[in-house]
Design a protein around this motif. Structure first.
Motif, mmCIF file in Angstrom:
data_model
loop_
_atom_site.group_PDB
_atom_site.id
_atom_site.type_symbol
_atom_site.label_atom_id
_atom_site.label_comp_id
_atom_site.label_asym_id
_atom_site.label_seq_id
_atom_site.Cartn_x
_atom_site.Cartn_y
_atom_site.Cartn_z
ATOM 1 N N LYS A 57 0.842 -1.210 0.000
ATOM 2 C CA LYS A 57 0.000 0.000 0.000
ATOM 3 C C LYS A 57 0.871 1.253 0.000
ATOM 4 O O LYS A 57 0.567 2.233 -0.685
ATOM 5 C CB LYS A 57 -0.942 0.010 1.207
ATOM 6 N N TYR A 58 1.936 1.233 0.781
ATOM 7 C CA TYR A 58 2.861 2.371 0.841
ATOM 8 C C TYR A 58 3.506 2.591 -0.530
ATOM 9 O O TYR A 58 3.578 3.707 -1.036
ATOM 10 C CB TYR A 58 3.905 2.116 1.923
ATOM 11 N N LYS A 59 3.939 1.497 -1.159
ATOM 12 C CA LYS A 59 4.541 1.578 -2.485
ATOM 13 C C LYS A 59 3.538 2.151 -3.489
ATOM 14 O O LYS A 59 3.888 2.993 -4.310
ATOM 15 C CB LYS A 59 5.024 0.196 -2.930
ATOM 16 N N GLU A 60 2.303 1.720 -3.412
ATOM 17 C CA GLU A 60 1.267 2.224 -4.322
ATOM 18 C C GLU A 60 1.026 3.722 -4.107
ATOM 19 O O GLU A 60 0.857 4.478 -5.069
ATOM 20 C CB GLU A 60 -0.039 1.443 -4.128
ATOM 21 N N LYS A 61 1.063 4.168 -2.858
ATOM 22 C CA LYS A 61 0.893 5.605 -2.565
ATOM 23 C C LYS A 61 2.044 6.414 -3.165
ATOM 24 O O LYS A 61 1.821 7.474 -3.749
ATOM 25 C CB LYS A 61 0.823 5.836 -1.055
ATOM 26 N N ILE A 62 3.258 5.919 -3.000
ATOM 27 C CA ILE A 62 4.426 6.614 -3.560
ATOM 28 C C ILE A 62 4.339 6.635 -5.085
ATOM 29 O O ILE A 62 4.581 7.661 -5.724
ATOM 30 C CB ILE A 62 5.743 5.955 -3.084
ATOM 31 N N LYS A 63 3.972 5.520 -5.684
ATOM 32 C CA LYS A 63 3.822 5.445 -7.144
ATOM 33 C C LYS A 63 2.784 6.451 -7.631
ATOM 34 O O LYS A 63 3.028 7.198 -8.588
ATOM 35 C CB LYS A 63 3.432 4.030 -7.570
#
Length: 143
Positions: free
Chosen positions: A119-125
């Motif tokens: 989820k964190y990676k998706e937010k950064i992306k």
């Protein structure tokens, strides 16, 4: 083009920096990712005339100079404000006071770190992709 310039990440926690390194490696952006563990060093860096980053991603709670204080300095120094750098907070804080304080500082985003890597990676992306598309229409002076 500005969207290919450096992404600055200001994060005092080593584990959180390692997670962000892994996220950016996984996402494969061509931008150079410049990490700072000390926000005062980041401030010295962005004050250099030749430095014009694509975006700043900053933690809030840091020793010496917190994220709120750093953002306030950027807003009050014309040479820094003229660089039109989108400023994003990343934090584990989700309390109303932190959110209100962040919004008063004309930020362009606030990401809750959370405990879920994907989820964190998706937010950064989503954040980086948004700015890659919209950076040319952004100007802090319009806000």
């Amino acid at each position: 083009m500005k969207m290919h310039r450096d992404i600055l990440v200001i994060e005092d926690d080593e584990d959180d920096r390692d997670i962000l390194r892994e996220i950016f490696r996984d996402l494969g952006y061509k931008n150079k990712i410049v990490f700072f563990s000390d926000s005062t060093e980041a401030l010295d860096y962005i004050r250099r005339p030749e430095i014009e980053p694509f975006i700043i991603i900053s933690d809030i709670n840091m020793p010496k100079l917190g994220g709120f204080e750093l953002r306030n300095i950027i807003l009050n120094e014309e040479i820094l404000l003229d660089k039109d750098i989108p400023y994003i907070f990343i934090s584990n804080a989700q309390d109303e006071h932190s959110l209100k304080q962040a919004n008063k500082l004309s930020i362009q985003g606030y990401i809750h770190k959370g405990n879920d890597y994907n989820k964190y990676k998706e937010k950064i992306k989503n954040l980086v992709d948004y700015w890659k598309v919209n950076i040319n229409s952004f100007s802090s002076k319009k806000q």
